[in-house]
Design a protein around this motif. Structure first.
Motif, short mmCIF file in Angstrom:
data_model
loop_
_atom_site.label_atom_id
_atom_site.label_comp_id
_atom_site.label_asym_id
_atom_site.label_seq_id
_atom_site.Cartn_x
_atom_site.Cartn_y
_atom_site.Cartn_z
N ASP A 85 0.79 -1.23 0.00
CA ASP A 85 0.00 0.00 0.00
C ASP A 85 0.82 1.28 0.00
OD1 ASP A 85 -2.46 -1.38 -0.12
OD2 ASP A 85 -2.33 -1.77 2.03
N VAL A 86 2.14 1.21 -0.11
CA VAL A 86 2.97 2.40 -0.28
C VAL A 86 3.00 2.73 -1.76
CG1 VAL A 86 5.33 3.32 -0.10
CG2 VAL A 86 4.39 1.94 1.76
N MET A 87 2.85 4.03 -2.09
CA MET A 87 2.86 4.47 -3.49
C MET A 87 4.29 4.80 -3.90
SD MET A 87 -0.24 3.98 -4.30
CE MET A 87 -0.31 4.66 -5.95
N TYR A 88 4.72 4.21 -5.03
CA TYR A 88 6.07 4.41 -5.56
C TYR A 88 5.98 5.10 -6.93
CZ TYR A 88 7.39 0.98 -2.03
OH TYR A 88 7.58 0.31 -0.84
N PRO A 89 6.73 6.21 -7.13
CA PRO A 89 6.78 6.81 -8.47
C PRO A 89 7.43 5.81 -9.43
CG PRO A 89 7.89 8.22 -6.84
CD PRO A 89 7.57 6.92 -6.17
N ILE A 90 6.82 5.60 -10.59
CA ILE A 90 7.31 4.62 -11.57
C ILE A 90 7.38 5.29 -12.94
CG2 ILE A 90 6.81 2.44 -12.75
CD1 ILE A 90 7.34 1.86 -9.89
N SER A 91 8.49 5.08 -13.63
CA SER A 91 8.60 5.45 -15.05
C SER A 91 8.45 4.18 -15.86
CB SER A 91 9.96 6.07 -15.35
OG SER A 91 10.08 7.33 -14.73
N MET A 92 7.59 4.24 -16.86
CA MET A 92 7.35 3.10 -17.74
C MET A 92 7.79 3.51 -19.14
SD MET A 92 3.60 2.45 -16.13
CE MET A 92 3.37 4.22 -16.04
N LYS A 93 8.86 2.91 -19.62
CA LYS A 93 9.40 3.26 -20.93
C LYS A 93 9.07 2.13 -21.91
CE LYS A 93 13.85 3.64 -21.28
NZ LYS A 93 15.25 4.08 -21.34
N VAL A 94 8.44 2.51 -23.02
CA VAL A 94 8.09 1.54 -24.05
C VAL A 94 8.81 1.98 -25.32
CG1 VAL A 94 6.22 0.27 -25.17
CG2 VAL A 94 5.83 1.34 -22.95
N ASP A 95 9.89 1.26 -25.66
CA ASP A 95 10.73 1.61 -26.82
C ASP A 95 11.06 3.11 -26.85
OD1 ASP A 95 10.58 -1.04 -27.51
OD2 ASP A 95 9.50 -0.72 -29.38
N GLY A 96 11.47 3.64 -25.72
CA GLY A 96 11.92 5.02 -25.67
C GLY A 96 10.87 6.04 -25.29
N VAL A 97 9.58 5.70 -25.38
CA VAL A 97 8.52 6.63 -24.98
C VAL A 97 8.28 6.42 -23.48
CG1 VAL A 97 6.10 7.29 -25.30
CG2 VAL A 97 7.46 6.54 -27.27
N VAL A 98 8.37 7.51 -22.72
CA VAL A 98 8.29 7.41 -21.26
C VAL A 98 6.92 7.88 -20.77
CG1 VAL A 98 9.25 8.19 -19.06
CG2 VAL A 98 10.77 7.75 -21.02
N TYR A 99 6.31 7.08 -19.93
CA TYR A 99 5.05 7.40 -19.25
C TYR A 99 5.35 7.41 -17.76
CZ TYR A 99 2.84 6.03 -23.65
OH TYR A 99 2.48 5.94 -24.96
N GLU A 100 4.86 8.42 -17.07
CA GLU A 100 5.06 8.51 -15.63
C GLU A 100 3.80 8.06 -14.91
OE1 GLU A 100 7.90 9.13 -14.27
OE2 GLU A 100 8.96 9.87 -16.04
N GLY A 101 3.97 7.37 -13.80
CA GLY A 101 2.84 6.92 -13.03
C GLY A 101 3.26 6.59 -11.61
N GLU A 102 2.36 5.92 -10.91
CA GLU A 102 2.64 5.46 -9.56
C GLU A 102 2.23 4.01 -9.45
OE1 GLU A 102 2.23 8.91 -6.30
OE2 GLU A 102 0.34 8.11 -7.02
N GLY A 103 3.01 3.26 -8.69
CA GLY A 103 2.68 1.87 -8.43
C GLY A 103 2.46 1.67 -6.95
N ARG A 104 1.39 0.97 -6.62
CA ARG A 104 1.10 0.65 -5.22
C ARG A 104 1.83 -0.63 -4.86
NH1 ARG A 104 -2.97 -2.55 -2.99
NH2 ARG A 104 -3.96 -2.68 -5.02
N GLY A 105 2.59 -0.60 -3.79
CA GLY A 105 3.33 -1.78 -3.33
C GLY A 105 2.37 -2.90 -2.93
#
Length: 165
Positions: A85-105
């Motif tokens: 339940d801790v929120m972690y900042p996550i970068s998701m890169k798909v072939d160089g395109v970066v999306y920013e989000g958060e992942g719940r532990g």
């Protein structure tokens, strides 16, 4: 950079996540390449694709018909220190395109990981049509997987979801 939480009404019908995690009884629907297409009864019979990769990462991309989001669930027993339940900042890169989000532990069957909700059609299309998905935190890269067959697998997951209604 793009934000993974962009609202897209056209895909909201297909994408959803009010993911309740814990030990889950997933039901096999089909398989495509390395991906299993499964039904998760705990999220309104939402369909998902699931694969386990060479680095031990267990990755799910799924839909839950109850809300308005899709999700990526990434687990790996090497990810020590993940707290539920801790929120972690996550970068998701798909072939160089970066999306920013958060992942719940989370932990599922003892495996630590993150649950990342999204409602971006662009992100889903990139996961379906590109070659590599890399997840990173502030500490650096945590996972990089090959997306081979993800387009066909996600198509099968959409067919699966339509069969649930």
């Amino acid at each position: 950079m793009k934000t993974a939480c962009m609202s897209v009404a056209a895909t909201a019908v297909l994408l959803a996540s009010s993911l309740s995690v814990g030990a889950q009884e997933l039901v096999t629907y089909d398989s495509v390449g390395v991906w299993d297409i499964l039904v998760d009864p705990t999220v309104g019979n939402g369909c998902l694709i699931n694969a386990v990769f060479e680095d031990g990462s267990d990755v799910r991309v799924g839909f839950a018909p109850d809300s308005g989001y899709g999700y990526i669930l990434a687990l790996n027993d090497g990810w020590e220190g993940v707290e539920d339940d801790v929120m972690y900042p996550i970068s998701m890169k798909v072939d160089g395109v970066v999306y920013e989000g958060e992942g719940r532990g989370i932990h599922i069957d003892g495996l630590p990981g993150v649950d990342i909700e999204f409602d971006s059609a662009d992100f889903l299309m990139d996961v379906a049509t590109k070659q590599t998905l890399t997840l990173s935190t502030e500490a650096g890269e945590i996972m990089s997987i090959d997306l081979t067959d993800s387009l066909a697998a996600l198509g099968a997951a959409i067919d699966c979801q339509e069969a649930q209604e």
